[in-house]
Design a protein around this motif. Structure first.
Motif, mmCIF file in Angstrom:
data_model
loop_
_atom_site.group_PDB
_atom_site.id
_atom_site.type_symbol
_atom_site.label_atom_id
_atom_site.label_comp_id
_atom_site.label_asym_id
_atom_site.label_seq_id
_atom_site.Cartn_x
_atom_site.Cartn_y
_atom_site.Cartn_z
ATOM 1 N N PRO A 84 40.325 32.003 43.046
ATOM 2 C CA PRO A 84 39.468 32.844 43.886
ATOM 3 C C PRO A 84 38.256 32.106 44.463
ATOM 4 C CG PRO A 84 39.202 33.406 41.563
ATOM 5 C CD PRO A 84 40.357 32.473 41.655
ATOM 6 N N MET A 85 37.864 31.004 43.847
ATOM 7 C CA MET A 85 36.648 30.322 44.312
ATOM 8 C C MET A 85 36.943 29.143 45.230
ATOM 9 S SD MET A 85 34.680 32.220 42.646
ATOM 10 C CE MET A 85 35.081 33.370 41.355
ATOM 11 N N ALA A 86 38.212 28.787 45.387
ATOM 12 C CA ALA A 86 38.535 27.593 46.170
ATOM 13 C C ALA A 86 38.110 27.784 47.620
ATOM 14 C CB ALA A 86 40.028 27.299 46.088
ATOM 15 N N GLU A 144 41.738 28.679 37.900
ATOM 16 C CA GLU A 144 40.549 28.047 38.455
ATOM 17 C C GLU A 144 40.485 26.592 38.017
ATOM 18 O OE1 GLU A 144 38.256 29.402 40.747
ATOM 19 O OE2 GLU A 144 37.973 27.240 40.730
ATOM 20 N N HIS A 145 39.969 25.748 38.900
ATOM 21 C CA HIS A 145 39.817 24.337 38.558
ATOM 22 C C HIS A 145 38.395 23.996 38.157
ATOM 23 C CE1 HIS A 145 43.783 22.917 39.255
ATOM 24 N NE2 HIS A 145 43.831 23.450 40.442
ATOM 25 N N ASP A 146 37.454 24.792 38.657
ATOM 26 C CA ASP A 146 36.054 24.507 38.396
ATOM 27 C C ASP A 146 35.696 24.946 36.973
ATOM 28 O OD1 ASP A 146 33.320 24.463 38.212
ATOM 29 O OD2 ASP A 146 33.004 25.101 40.288
ATOM 30 N N MET A 147 35.443 23.975 36.080
ATOM 31 C CA MET A 147 35.214 24.308 34.677
ATOM 32 C C MET A 147 33.911 25.074 34.466
ATOM 33 S SD MET A 147 37.876 23.624 33.194
ATOM 34 C CE MET A 147 37.433 23.920 31.490
ATOM 35 N N ASP A 148 32.926 24.857 35.354
ATOM 36 C CA ASP A 148 31.680 25.622 35.236
ATOM 37 C C ASP A 148 31.971 27.106 35.408
ATOM 38 O OD1 ASP A 148 30.177 23.427 34.774
ATOM 39 O OD2 ASP A 148 29.667 23.098 36.894
ATOM 40 N N VAL A 149 32.810 27.413 36.404
ATOM 41 C CA VAL A 149 33.181 28.803 36.660
ATOM 42 C C VAL A 149 33.905 29.367 35.445
ATOM 43 C CG1 VAL A 149 34.696 30.282 38.024
ATOM 44 C CG2 VAL A 149 33.286 28.553 39.158
#
Lengths: 331, 322
Positions: free
Chosen positions: B209-211, B239-244
C-alpha cells in the motif's frame, strides 16, 4: 448543380430507414464497446439473425410477422450465448475474432445451397412483412414537411423505427445511470478491479452482449421490414464497420452519440453521392477521372477523409468528452 | 481530529499485541482466533515453486505484515487467496468457510477484499463512482431492477453518503467529481483502499500500500490502516519498508522462496537469523572464513573460464560453416 436536391436528399437520408437501422445497431455496439469495452466485430451477425428470424418464420414456418419478431429475438439471444459462453472468460481480442468470424458464418449459412429451402439461398426471401403494412394507420398520401415527404408506407415504418430508436436510447440512458451501468463501465476500465470488488464480471459481460445483440437484431427487423426482403450479402462485415463509424462519429459511451452519428453518416453519404453524380453528369469532373459507376466507391473515400479529419480534430466524436480521451487509461 | 483517531488506533494495536502475547514466534504457530487459516497451499510455475505454505494462521482483528525478499511469493499468495490464480494443492478457510477454488467475486462477497500493487483505479469513472462501485448488495445491479430507479434510489443515496464520508476520511473529498484517471499515484492508493472499504470487508489484503506514495501521504495512509482493526477489518499487508512494518503491524510473517520461514512480533522477527539469512543471503554472499572465500573465488574463476571456452566454440563452428 441542384443544391436544393442535394440538401433535400441529404435530409431525407438523415431521417430515413437506414439511419434508423444504423442508429439501433450502433446503440447496441455502444453498449458492447462504448460502455463495457467488448470488442464486438460481428454486430451484423445479430442484424442478420434478427432479419432472417422474421423472414424464415413467416415464409417457411408460415407464422405471423409478430411471432417472427419473437423468433428473431430468440435467435439473437442464442447467438449471444454461443459467442459469449466460450469467449467472455478470455481476453477482449478473442471476442473480436470470434464475433467477426461468427457474423460471416451466419451470412454463409443463410446463403448456402443446402439451406435454400429455408432461407432462399443467395437470392434471399421477400414479401414477409405484409402484416406490418396491413396495420398502417396512415391513409394513402404523402406525409412530412415539404419537400421532405414520405409515402404512407415509409411514414409508418419510419415512425415505428424511430420509436424503437427512442426506446432503445431511453433504456440505455436509464441503465447507464444505474448501478448496473456502473458495473459495465468498471469492467471497461479494469475488469480485475471489478472482480476484486465482488462483481461477477463474466455474467455482466454476458448481459451486455445479450442486450446489445438484441438491439442489433431489432436493427435487422427494421432493415428487413423496410425493404420487405432479406438477402445474405446485405449482411457483410462492412455493416459492422459502418456501425462503428456511426458510433465513433457520434461519440462512444454517449446516449445520443449513435443516434446523431447515424443521421449525420447517412446525410453525408447521400450528399456526397448526389454531389458527385451531378458533377459527373454535368461534366465538372471529366470521365477520365471518374464516371458515374465509380461514384459509389468515391463517396466512401470522401466520407473516410471526413472521418480522418474528425479523428484528428475531434477524436471524442460529436458528443464525446475530450477529457476522457486524454486520460491515460493505462496508468 | 486525525490525532484522536490515531490514538484510538494505537490503543487497538497494543490490545492486538496483548492477545498474541503467549503465542510462540515460530512458523505455522496456532493463533487464539484466526480469521484466515492456510493448509498446504502450493503453487508451481513450471519448475519454480512460487508458493509452498505448510500452515499459516492470521489472527482476527489485527494488522499482520507479510514480508520477504522479491520473488518470495507474497503477491502470488494474495492472488491464490483471492481467486486470481488457482492453487495446485491445499486448502484455506476464511472466517470458517472454505474458500479454495472460489472465483474472485465470490471471495470478495464473503468479505475478503484485496488491493493491487499496481493500482487499478477506474480511470474514466469519477472518484465517487469508483467508491460507489465498491458497495455490496446493490439492488440496482440487476438488469431489470436497474430500469426501475425507485427500487434502488434510496439505497443509492445511502451508498453515496457512505462514499463521501469515506472520501472525507481519506482526504479525497475535494476530488470526488474528478475522473479517477487524473489522480496521482498516491491518491490512487488511497482511493483503492477506500473503495475496498466500501464493501465493509472482514479482511483486506493490501499489496504494497505504501509503494510509490510520497512520505506525507504515506503517513496518512498508515493512519488509515491503523484504524481498520478497530472498525472490524483485519489486515494482511505486503510491505518492503521495515519502518512501516515496525510502525503498524502487530505480527509479522516472513516468506522466502514460497515458504513461511518465520513469524512473530515485529521486534523479534528482525533479529531472527533465518530472516536475516533470507534477506541478506548470508551463506551465499558473505563467506564464513578465509578458506571458504578462497575456495569460492577459485570456483568462480573456473566457472568463468569454462564459460569463455563454451561461448567461443560455437562461434568458431559458425565461421567454419560459412
Amino acid at each position: 448543380m441542384d443544391w436544393g436536391l442535394i440538401f433535400e436528399n441529404g435530409l431525407k437520408a438523415g431521417v430515413g430507414d437506414f439511419a434508423a437501422v444504423f442508429a439501433l445497431a450502433a446503440i447496441g455496439l455502444n453498449v458492447h464497446f462504448g460502455y463495457t469495452g467488448l470488442l464486438n466485430f460481428g454486430q451484423v451477425g445479430f442484424m442478420a439473425v434478427g432479419a432472417y428470424g422474421i423472414a424464415v418464420a413467416v415464409t417457411y414456418l408460415g407464422t405471423s410477422l409478430w411471432l417472427g419478431l419473437l423468433v428473431g429475438l430468440a435467435a439473437s439471444v442464442v447467438l449471444a450465448l454461443l459467442l459469449g459462453l466460450p469467449t467472455l472468460r478470455l481476453r477482449a481480442d478473442y471476442l473480436a475474432i470470434v464475433t467477426i468470424a461468427a457474423s460471416e458464418i451466419v451470412r454463409l449459412m443463410v446463403r448456402s445451397v443446402s439451406l435454400r429451402e429455408y432461407t432462399g439461398g443467395s437470392s434471399g426471401l421477400t414479401q414477409f412483412a405484409d402484416d406490418f403494412y396491413a396495420i398502417n394507420p396512415f391513409a394513402p398520401g404523402r406525409y412530412g414537411i415539404s419537400p421532405i415527404t414520405f409515402t404512407e408506407r415509409q411514414t409508418w415504418l419510419l415512425l415505428v423505427a424511430w420509436l424503437a430508436v427512442a426506446i432503445a436510447a431511453a433504456m440505455v440512458f436509464v441503465l447507464m445511470r444505474s448501478p448496473w451501468g456502473r458495473v459495465l463501465k468498471s469492467i471497461r476500465e479494469d475488469e480485475d478491479a471489478a472482480r476484486s470488488l465482488g462483481k461477477n464480471v463474466y455474467w455482466y459481460k454476458m448481459q451486455s452482449l445479450l442486450f446489445g445483440g438484441v438491439l442489433g437484431s431489432i436493427a435487422g427487423f427494421v432493415l428487413a421490414i423496410s425493404t420487405q426482403s432479406v438477402q445474405p450479402d446485405t449482411f457483410s462485415p462492412d455493416l459492422t464497420f459502418f456501425a462503428y463509424v456511426v458510433l465513433i462519429l457520434g461519440g462512444t459511451a454517449r446516449v445520443l452519440g449513435p443516434v446523431v452519428g447515424a443521421m449525420i453518416f447517412w446525410m453525408l453519404l447521400s450528399a456526397t453521392d448526389n454531389l458527385l453524380r451531378q458533377a459527373v453528369r454535368q461534366e465538372y469532373i471529366p470521365t477520365a477521372i471518374m464516371d458515374g459507376v465509380q461514384v459509389g466507391q468515391v463517396r466512401f473515400m470522401l466520407v473516410g477523409l471526413a472521418l480522418m479529419a474528425l479523428m484528428a480534430y475531434r477524436p471524442q466524436g460529436i458528443f464525446g468528452d475530450r477529457r476522457e480521451i486524454e486520460l491515460d487509461v493505462r496508468r | 481530529m486525525s490525532a484522536g483517531r490515531s490514538t484510538s488506533a494505537v490503543g487497538s494495536t497494543s490490545a492486538g499485541r496483548g492477545v498474541l502475547e503467549g503465542v510462540a514466534p515460530q512458523p505455522g504457530v496456532a493463533k487464539p482466533d484466526p480469521i484466515l487459516v492456510l493448509d498446504g497451499v502450493r503453487r508451481r510455475f513450471g519448475g519454480l515453486t512460487a508458493v509452498d505454505v505448510e500452515h499459516l494462521e492470521v489472527q482476527r482483528g489485527m494488522i499482520t505484515a507479510l514480508i520477504g525478499p522479491n520473488g518470495a511469493g507474497k503477491t502470488t499468495l494474495f492472488n491464490l487467496l483471492t481467486g486470481f490464480d488457482q492453487a495446485d494443492a491445499g486448502s484455506w478457510s476464511f472466517d470458517g468457510s472454505d474458500l479454495a477454488g472460489l472465483p474472485t467475486h465470490q471471495v470478495a462477497r464473503r468479505g475478503l477484499l484485496r488491493t493491487f500493487q499496481l493500482t487499478k483505479a477506474l480511470s474514466r469513472l469519477s472518484v465517487v463512482e469508483n467508491m460507489k462501485l465498491g458497495a455490496t448488495g446493490q439492488r440496482g445491479e440487476g438488469f431489470l431492477s436497474a430500469l426501475i430507479s425507485p427500487l434502488w434510489r434510496d439505497q443509492e443515496r445511502e451508498i453515496e453518503q457512505r462514499a463521501r464520508a469515506l472520501l472525507r476520511r481519506f482526504q479525497l473529498e475535494h476530488l470526488a467529481e474528478d475522473f479517477a484517471g487524473t489522480l496521482s499515484g498516491g491518491q490512487r492508493k488511497l482511493l483503492e483502499m477506500a473503495r475496498a472499504l466500501m464493501a465493509e470487508p472482514a479482511m483486506v489484503l493490501l499489496d504494497e500500500p505504501m509503494a510509490g506514495v510520497n512520505p506525507a501521504l504515506a503517513q496518512s495512509l498508515l493512519g488509515h490502516v491503523r484504524t481498520l482493526p478497530g472498525d472490524g477489518t483485519s489486515v494482511l499487508f505486503v510491505e518492503h519498508d521495515m519502518d512501516v512494518v515496525h510502525d503498524i503491524s502487530d505480527w509479522v510473517v516472513v516468506m522466502a522462496e514460497g515458504r513461511v520461514i518465520a513469524e512473530g512480533p515485529p521486534e523479534a522477527v528482525g533479529a531472527n537469523p533465518a530472516v536475516i539469512d533470507a534477506y541478506l543471503g548470508t551463506h551465499h554472499d558473505a563467506p564464513a572464513d578465509e578458506g571458504e572465500e578462497r575456495a569460492r573465488l577459485e570456483d568462480a574463476e573456473a566457472r568463468m573460464e569454462a564459460e569463455a571456452t563454451s561461448t567461443s566454440t560455437p562461434t568458431r563452428t559458425a565461421g567454419d560453416d560459412r
